[in-house]
Motif scaffolding. Structure first.
Motif, short mmCIF file in Angstrom:
data_model
loop_
_atom_site.label_atom_id
_atom_site.label_comp_id
_atom_site.label_asym_id
_atom_site.label_seq_id
_atom_site.Cartn_x
_atom_site.Cartn_y
_atom_site.Cartn_z
N PRO A 88 18.33 3.61 38.23
CA PRO A 88 17.64 4.98 37.85
C PRO A 88 16.26 5.02 38.26
N HIS A 89 15.90 4.80 39.50
CA HIS A 89 14.69 5.02 40.03
C HIS A 89 14.36 6.39 40.24
N THR A 90 13.32 7.01 39.95
CA THR A 90 13.10 8.64 40.23
C THR A 90 12.28 8.88 41.29
N TYR A 91 12.44 9.99 41.86
CA TYR A 91 11.54 10.68 42.73
C TYR A 91 11.26 12.16 42.18
N TYR A 92 9.95 12.40 42.28
CA TYR A 92 9.67 13.82 42.13
C TYR A 92 8.71 14.36 42.91
N ALA A 93 8.88 15.63 43.33
CA ALA A 93 8.18 16.39 44.41
C ALA A 93 6.89 16.83 43.68
N GLU A 94 5.87 16.95 44.41
CA GLU A 94 4.56 17.22 43.61
C GLU A 94 4.78 18.42 42.65
N SER A 95 5.56 19.34 43.12
CA SER A 95 5.66 20.78 42.45
C SER A 95 6.12 20.29 41.00
N GLY A 96 6.85 19.43 40.77
CA GLY A 96 7.59 19.21 39.59
C GLY A 96 6.97 18.18 38.67
N LYS A 97 5.85 17.26 39.34
CA LYS A 97 5.29 15.97 38.43
C LYS A 97 4.52 16.50 37.26
N GLY A 98 4.98 15.69 36.35
CA GLY A 98 4.38 15.95 35.15
C GLY A 98 4.75 17.05 34.23
N ARG A 99 5.84 17.97 34.78
CA ARG A 99 6.35 19.04 34.18
C ARG A 99 8.10 18.72 33.99
N PHE A 100 8.70 18.27 35.28
CA PHE A 100 10.05 18.12 35.31
C PHE A 100 10.64 16.76 35.07
N THR A 101 11.60 16.49 34.53
CA THR A 101 12.21 15.11 34.39
C THR A 101 13.59 15.27 34.57
N ILE A 102 14.24 14.38 35.50
CA ILE A 102 15.56 14.16 35.89
C ILE A 102 15.98 13.00 35.15
N SER A 103 17.20 13.19 34.46
CA SER A 103 17.75 12.14 33.79
C SER A 103 19.35 12.07 33.95
N ASN A 104 19.86 10.80 34.13
CA ASN A 104 21.10 10.70 34.24
C ASN A 104 21.74 10.11 33.01
N HIS A 105 23.15 10.74 32.93
CA HIS A 105 24.12 10.31 31.54
C HIS A 105 25.14 9.94 31.97
N THR A 106 25.14 8.61 32.50
CA THR A 106 26.28 7.95 33.19
C THR A 106 27.77 8.27 32.26
N ALA A 107 27.78 8.23 31.01
CA ALA A 107 28.77 8.50 30.08
C ALA A 107 29.50 9.52 30.30
N ARG A 108 28.66 10.89 30.55
CA ARG A 108 29.07 11.97 30.79
C ARG A 108 29.10 12.37 32.18
N ASN A 109 28.97 11.70 33.18
CA ASN A 109 28.77 12.11 34.50
C ASN A 109 27.76 13.30 34.71
N THR A 110 26.87 13.43 33.98
CA THR A 110 25.98 14.42 34.06
C THR A 110 24.41 13.89 34.52
N VAL A 111 24.02 14.80 35.30
CA VAL A 111 22.52 14.51 35.84
C VAL A 111 21.72 15.75 35.16
N SER A 112 20.64 15.74 34.39
CA SER A 112 19.99 17.14 33.99
C SER A 112 18.58 16.95 34.71
N LEU A 113 18.15 18.03 34.67
CA LEU A 113 16.66 18.46 35.11
C LEU A 113 15.98 19.31 33.74
N GLN A 114 15.09 18.49 33.22
CA GLN A 114 14.61 19.20 32.02
C GLN A 114 13.01 19.58 32.71
N MET A 115 12.88 20.95 32.43
CA MET A 115 11.72 21.59 33.10
C MET A 115 10.89 22.37 32.10
#
Length: 118
Positions: A55-82
């Motif tokens: 889970p290496h992550t990349y963020y565009a400048e527009s979201g750095k510090g405000r957005f968080t991407i997470s993967n939840h492998t047990a549920r095959n889900t990727v979330s974006l907390q904004m």
């Protein structure tokens, strides 16, 4: 790979919102997952990306510090907390996937709208 997004909603500036993307298909661990967005009249742009197994992550400048991407492998889900949303974050947000090493994202969800009022 099939992708289904959810969580889009009308929010006010300063609010938080969490988007979810449920992925289905074979060999998901071999894919890079990302969130893109497209505002009206503008080109689609990447917001954040992550891998399933590494889970290496990349963020565009527009979201750095405000957005968080997470993967939840047990549920095959990727979330974006904004957090601290701004009117300029108003877009349709898309979940996307590509095999590791591929040049482009070829698997897309249908998109979910996030209007941010001032």
């Amino acid at each position: 790979v099939q992708l289904v997004e959810s969580g889009g909603d009308l929010v006010q500036a300063g609010d938080s919102l969490r988007l979810s993307c449920v992925a289905s298909g074979r060999n998901l661990s071999l894919y890079v997952m990302a969130w893109f967005r497209q505002a009206q009249g503008k080109e689609r742009e990447i917001v954040a990306a992550t891998g399933w197994r590494f889970p290496h992550t990349y963020y565009a400048e527009s979201g750095k510090g405000r957005f968080t991407i997470s993967n939840h492998t047990a549920r095959n889900t990727v979330s974006l907390q904004m957090n601290s949303l701004k009117p300029e974050d108003t877009s349709v947000y898309f979940c996307a996937a590509k095999p590791r090493g591929a040049n482009s994202y070829d698997n897309w969800g249908q998109g979910t709208q996030v209007p941010v009022s001032s």
